[in-house]
Design a protein around this motif. Structure first.
Motif, short mmCIF file in Angstrom:
data_model
loop_
_atom_site.label_atom_id
_atom_site.label_comp_id
_atom_site.label_asym_id
_atom_site.label_seq_id
_atom_site.Cartn_x
_atom_site.Cartn_y
_atom_site.Cartn_z
N LEU A 118 -9.96 0.20 1.35
CA LEU A 118 -8.61 -0.37 1.33
C LEU A 118 -8.52 -1.65 2.16
N LEU A 171 -1.54 -1.48 -4.06
CA LEU A 171 -2.61 -0.49 -4.07
C LEU A 171 -1.99 0.88 -3.79
N VAL A 200 3.48 -1.18 3.92
CA VAL A 200 2.92 0.16 3.72
C VAL A 200 4.07 1.13 3.49
N LEU A 246 0.86 -1.18 0.00
CA LEU A 246 0.00 0.00 0.00
C LEU A 246 0.89 1.22 0.00
N ARG A 247 0.71 2.09 -0.96
CA ARG A 247 1.53 3.30 -1.06
C ARG A 247 0.71 4.53 -0.75
N ILE A 255 -7.85 -5.42 0.61
CA ILE A 255 -6.72 -6.25 1.03
C ILE A 255 -7.21 -7.64 1.47
N GLY A 290 -3.19 5.24 5.59
CA GLY A 290 -2.11 4.27 5.72
C GLY A 290 -2.00 3.72 7.12
#
Length: 441
Positions: free
Chosen positions: A414, A197, A169, A107-108, A418, A151
């Protein structure tokens, strides 16, 4: 700090909003993130140069531009050991959860702010509610405070769940200058990711709308241009000078004449130009900042090469010489349709989401494409999704703000995506003609 993040999404976002920091100067921001990540409890936490190779960074400011931001962070109580680790502008962090056998998912989220003075008008909610930027001339005017909140909340939710797999992350610095995506993508933490993502808030999509994946982000490069000539007295001996300002004018005019390409859309722009010292002196130096974009990475390279040739030839025409420095750049990478379909399915079930677009043209640039491209080249799938929010004015303006209902929407989309990736893994990769290229469930 003991209160769950999910119960304080608004207060956490507002806290981050108060302390915006620009690219490669996110010192206090990173220490705040580290505090929250440590409270969550992760299996690996890498900060600054432990998260990437500093040599891979782009658009890094000079030390004299960095140092005041370290001092600011120190005055606000930032952890001294972390500040030492981030010296030289090595900001940002990567957090990893290892929770058994399962998919590796990245995850960015980005963490930097913009050089914009935030509005103090009483009808601007951050000002009215007391969480306006406390740093003059700097503002979270693009929603990265929201992204960081997402995040952290996702990290906490997956930590507390029975998720099986690996979650990475990326709290990426320097998105606004396209400087941080490359080092994150080149790092060991991007190795072996099955899925990635990336996410953004708003972008002219209203509250309750989700775009499951962007298409056609523009490949881009930022360049610094310098033309050096010879000064002379403009009245007494103009013939003895080599006019850098004249060369600059020729270069700018010719840059906008670079032929467009038959293979697709291209863009070029000179956004800043400065030359000369006085009206009676032939200018010996000119400085410009420009960019080239293309519908594909190859088209961006075409414009970049033509721009360099144009500037250097213009300088030579006027007896000057030119330097062409690529400050940062990012490739094109499209969202994978397999992930677009999955995120669409998930978003339609999230309370408060009333419209889902499987895809939308992006039309701008984003250095998350470095990570997307890395994962895709390694055989994984990636998507860049948008969680809509009502924002009273456009991104990058002094009165930008978000509808805080979108905080919950983003976390739900999100986290659920996931968990669905975990359930469906391995997600079949199907090409545009429908041929299976990866294997199914």
């Amino acid at each position: 700090m003991n209160e769950p993040i999910r119960d304080r999404l608004v207060s956490l976002r507002r806290s981050l909003h108060r302390h915006p920091e620009p690219a490669w100067r996110e010192f206090y921001t990173t220490t705040r993130l580290v505090e929250e990540i440590r409270a969550i409890g992760v299996d690996e936490l890498a900060v600054g140069p432990d998260a990437y190779d500093p040599a891979d960074r782009m658009a890094v400011p000079d030390d004299e531009e960095i140092q005041p931001w370290i001092e600011r962070a120190r005055e606000r109580g930032a952890d001294e050991a972390l500040l030492e680790r981030m010296s030289g502008g090595n900001t940002g962090a990567v957090a990893v959860l290892e929770k058994g056998e399962g998919p590796a998912i990245g995850l960015r989220v980005d963490i930097d702010a913009l050089f914009i003075e935030e509005s103090a008008d009483e009808d601007h909610e951050p000002a009215a509610e007391g969480f306006r930027s406390q740093i003059d001339g700097t503002m979270h005017a693009c929603g990265h405070d929201v992204h960081m909140t997402w995040g952290l909340a996702v990290l906490e939710a997956i930590k507390q769940s029975d998720f099986a797999g690996r979650l990475v992350v990326f709290f990426q610095p320097a998105e606004e200058t396209s400087g941080g995506g490359c080092p994150m993508a080149e790092s060991e933490f991007a190795d072996g990711l099955d899925y990635l993502l990336a996410v953004h808030v708003g972008l002219d999509h209203p509250t309750g709308e989700v775009v499951a994946g962007i298409e056609k982000p523009l490949a881009m490069c930022h360049v610094d241009l310098t033309i050096e000539g010879t000064s002379a007295h403009a009245g007494k001996a103009p013939n003895e000078g080599d006019n850098a300002m004249h060369a600059m004018g020729t270069a700018i005019e010719n840059a906008y004449g670079i032929p467009r390409h038959s293979d697709g859309m291209t863009r070029v722009n000179v956004g800043r130009a400065e030359a000369g010292t006085a009206s009676n002196i032939i200018a010996e130096r000119a400085d410009m900042e420009a960019e080239a974009r293309g519908e594909t990475t190859a088209l961006m390279e075409y414009v970049k090469d033509r721009l360099e040739r144009t500037v250097k030839n213009a300088a030579r025409m006027h007896g000057c010489r030119a330097e062409f420095d690529v400050v940062s750049e990012s490739p094109r990478a499209d969202s994978d349709p397999e992930l677009q379909a999955l995120v669409s399915d998930i978003a339609r079930e999230v309370r408060g989401i009333d419209r889902v677009l499987e895809a939308a043209d992006f039309g701008a640039s984003e250095d998350a494409t470095f990570l997307m491209d890395r994962v895709q080249r390694d055989g994984g799938l990636a998507t860049y999704l948008i969680v809509g929010t009502d924002h009273p004015t456009s991104h990058h303006t002094p009165t930008f703000d978000v509808d805080e209902r979108s905080l919950e929407h983003g976390v739900e989309v999100l986290v659920d995506s996931i968990r669905e990736l975990e359930r469906r893994h391995p997600v079949s990769r199907v090409d545009r003609e429908g041929a299976d290229r990866r294997g199914g469930e």
